[in-house]
Design an enzyme around this catalytic site. Structure first.
Site, PDB file in Angstrom:
ATOM      1  N   PHE A  10      12.267   2.640 -11.924  1.00  0.00           N
ATOM      2  CA  PHE A  10      13.468   2.759 -11.240  1.00  0.00           C
ATOM      3  C   PHE A  10      13.532   3.762 -10.396  1.00  0.00           C
ATOM      4  O   PHE A  10      13.945   4.920 -10.518  1.00  0.00           O
ATOM      5  CB  PHE A  10      14.407   3.190 -12.499  1.00  0.00           C
ATOM      6  CG  PHE A  10      15.895   2.962 -12.303  1.00  0.00           C
ATOM      7  CD1 PHE A  10      16.332   1.664 -11.647  1.00  0.00           C
ATOM      8  CD2 PHE A  10      16.818   3.997 -12.405  1.00  0.00           C
ATOM      9  CE1 PHE A  10      17.818   1.425 -11.391  1.00  0.00           C
ATOM     10  CE2 PHE A  10      18.212   3.612 -12.109  1.00  0.00           C
ATOM     11  CZ  PHE A  10      18.608   2.522 -11.788  1.00  0.00           C
ATOM     12  N   LYS A 130       3.277  -5.245  -3.271  1.00  0.00           N
ATOM     13  CA  LYS A 130       2.613  -5.947  -2.595  1.00  0.00           C
ATOM     14  C   LYS A 130       1.164  -6.407  -3.620  1.00  0.00           C
ATOM     15  O   LYS A 130       0.473  -7.614  -3.556  1.00  0.00           O
ATOM     16  CB  LYS A 130       1.884  -5.432  -1.318  1.00  0.00           C
ATOM     17  CG  LYS A 130       2.752  -5.199  -0.460  1.00  0.00           C
ATOM     18  CD  LYS A 130       2.137  -4.740   0.846  1.00  0.00           C
ATOM     19  CE  LYS A 130       1.385  -3.242   0.681  1.00  0.00           C
ATOM     20  NZ  LYS A 130       2.642  -2.234   0.349  1.00  0.00           N
ATOM     21  N   VAL A 157       6.301  -8.064   2.400  1.00  0.00           N
ATOM     22  CA  VAL A 157       5.690  -7.983   3.827  1.00  0.00           C
ATOM     23  C   VAL A 157       6.562  -7.215   4.940  1.00  0.00           C
ATOM     24  O   VAL A 157       6.110  -6.251   5.441  1.00  0.00           O
ATOM     25  CB  VAL A 157       5.527  -9.410   4.328  1.00  0.00           C
ATOM     26  CG1 VAL A 157       4.943  -9.377   5.837  1.00  0.00           C
ATOM     27  CG2 VAL A 157       4.370 -10.225   3.577  1.00  0.00           C
ATOM     28  N   GLY A 211       9.496  11.515   6.829  1.00  0.00           N
ATOM     29  CA  GLY A 211       9.274  10.646   6.047  1.00  0.00           C
ATOM     30  C   GLY A 211       8.626   9.226   6.256  1.00  0.00           C
ATOM     31  O   GLY A 211       8.548   8.680   5.303  1.00  0.00           O
ATOM     32  N   ASP A 225      -2.707  -0.977   4.495  1.00  0.00           N
ATOM     33  CA  ASP A 225      -1.016  -1.398   4.111  1.00  0.00           C
ATOM     34  C   ASP A 225      -0.931  -2.653   4.713  1.00  0.00           C
ATOM     35  O   ASP A 225      -0.535  -3.744   4.127  1.00  0.00           O
ATOM     36  CB  ASP A 225       0.008  -0.263   4.445  1.00  0.00           C
ATOM     37  CG  ASP A 225       1.552  -0.935   4.227  1.00  0.00           C
ATOM     38  OD1 ASP A 225       1.852  -1.068   3.341  1.00  0.00           O
ATOM     39  OD2 ASP A 225       2.189  -1.292   5.197  1.00  0.00           O
ATOM     40  N   LYS A 229      -0.714  -7.039   3.670  1.00  0.00           N
ATOM     41  CA  LYS A 229       0.349  -7.824   3.789  1.00  0.00           C
ATOM     42  C   LYS A 229      -0.110  -9.113   4.497  1.00  0.00           C
ATOM     43  O   LYS A 229       0.487 -10.173   4.475  1.00  0.00           O
ATOM     44  CB  LYS A 229       1.394  -7.083   4.843  1.00  0.00           C
ATOM     45  CG  LYS A 229       2.285  -6.127   4.431  1.00  0.00           C
ATOM     46  CD  LYS A 229       2.906  -5.042   5.075  1.00  0.00           C
ATOM     47  CE  LYS A 229       3.603  -3.998   4.449  1.00  0.00           C
ATOM     48  NZ  LYS A 229       4.233  -3.222   5.366  1.00  0.00           N
TER      49      LYS A 229
END
Length: 346
Positions: A10, A130, A157, A211, A225, A229
């Site tokens: 959460f 992912k 993705v 950020g 990363d 994908k």
């Protein structure tokens, strides 16, 4: 019929979906006939609550956003506290598990085991994580099918931008020979700023301040990363059982102002491109920086935006542009999976 949900995790994404359900619940019910009821939340840091008759979403959000814990959620008759993720998956009356635990792209755990437990318990899963799709797609999709349940992962993705569902539905019937895209907003932001004159180090620092980049930016800037994908696109869109070890991967940290100037002189622009391509009877994949001609639609994608191009034999090249991250956008990716499960659609 009310769709009962149990959240595993959460954090930002889970709260993003919860906020959508809180703010747009009436609209979704009136316009789509979609009604969701959150019955459980289990988070390893924030705690856990379960009530078979449903939880108050506004009170859940208030508890975690004011105290950081679910301990502040008000007691009601029949409320259960402290259930771990696996008990929540197996023993609650949820129809669908919203798996939004942390992502471990190296092992996929604990999310892979969460999916196994859900499917074996006859429950659907929607997720933006992912790891399980990149590392265990074949096993988990077969397990979901064997148990007659659904597995939604649109957000893995390009967040809420339909990079998976669009080729499977709107482009069905095409032979998609190649998929290539800007699949990481952090690196695209850095490259945009380098083109404006910043060094790599200065652009990264700015991305961190805004950020876009983590304190440890390795997963983004070294291409890992995007690699995850690319593996998902290969398996799901191209039906090619590639693993992450079969994808050549290079990041952008070596690029210099001289490299940027060279691309500009050639009428090109550096982009970190994830690519899956059919070559004869095999499929190859890669992630790496490329000098893209300014005539290519991907060259015009600036800042933290993502984009993906599908090379289709019938429709020609189709480029999809949108956000690749964000609290609400990723929350929406979970919502559209839930809506399509209710509709019986892909």
């Amino acid at each position: 019929m009310t769709h009962k949900l149990a959240f595993i995790g959460f954090g930002t994404v889970g709260q993003g979906l919860a906020e959508i359900l809180r703010d747009k619940g009436d609209f979704l019910r009136r316009s789509l006939g979609f009604e969701a009821q959150v019955v459980a939340v289990s988070d390893m840091l924030k705690g856990a609550v379960y009530h078979p008759d449903g939880l108050d979403v506004a009170a859940l959000l208030q508890a975690v956003q004011t105290t950081g814990k679910l301990d502040a959620y008000p007691d009601t008759p029949g409320l259960q506290r402290g259930w771990d993720s696996f008990k929540t998956i197996r023993d609650t009356n949820a129809d669908t598990i919203v798996e939004v635990s942390y992502t471990d792209i190296k092992t996929g755990q604990p999310a892979i085991d969460h999916c196994r437990a859900a499917f074996e318990s006859g429950k659907n899963v929607v997720m933006s994580n992912k790891g399980p799709v990149a590392l265990a797609y074949k096993e988990l999709s077969a397990l979901a099918e064997a148990n007659g349940v659904r597995w939604g992962f649109e957000g893995t993705v390009m967040s809420g931008t339909p990079a998976i569902r669009m080729p499977l539905t709107s482009l069905a019937g095409n032979d998609i020979r190649e998929v290539r895209g800007i699949l990481n907003g952090t690196t695209n932001y850095i490259l945009t700023k380098m083109e404006e004159g910043l060094t790599y180090e200065a652009a990264l620092k700015q991305a961190q301040e805004l950020g876009y980049a983590e304190a440890d930016p390795t997963a983004d800037v070294e291409g890992y990363d995007a690699l995850g994908k690319v593996v998902i696109l290969a398996n799901v869109v191209m039906n090619a059982p590639l693993t992450k070890d079969q994808v050549a991967c290079r990041g952008i940290s070596h690029l210099t102002p001289a490299d940027i100037a060279q691309a500009k002189a050639e009428g090109k622009r550096w982009k970190l491109i994830g690519r899956v391509k059919k070559e004869g009877d095999r499929v190859v994949a890669s992630v790496g920086p490329e000098m893209v001609p300014l005539t290519d639609p991907l060259a015009g994608i600036m800042g933290a935006t993502n984009a993906i191009t599908y090379e289709c034999d019938l429709a020609g090249p189709i480029t999809l542009v949108g956000a690749g991250a964000g609290r609400t956008e990723t929350g929406f990716s979970l919502l559209i999976d839930l809506i399509n499960i209710q509709r019986g659609n892909i």
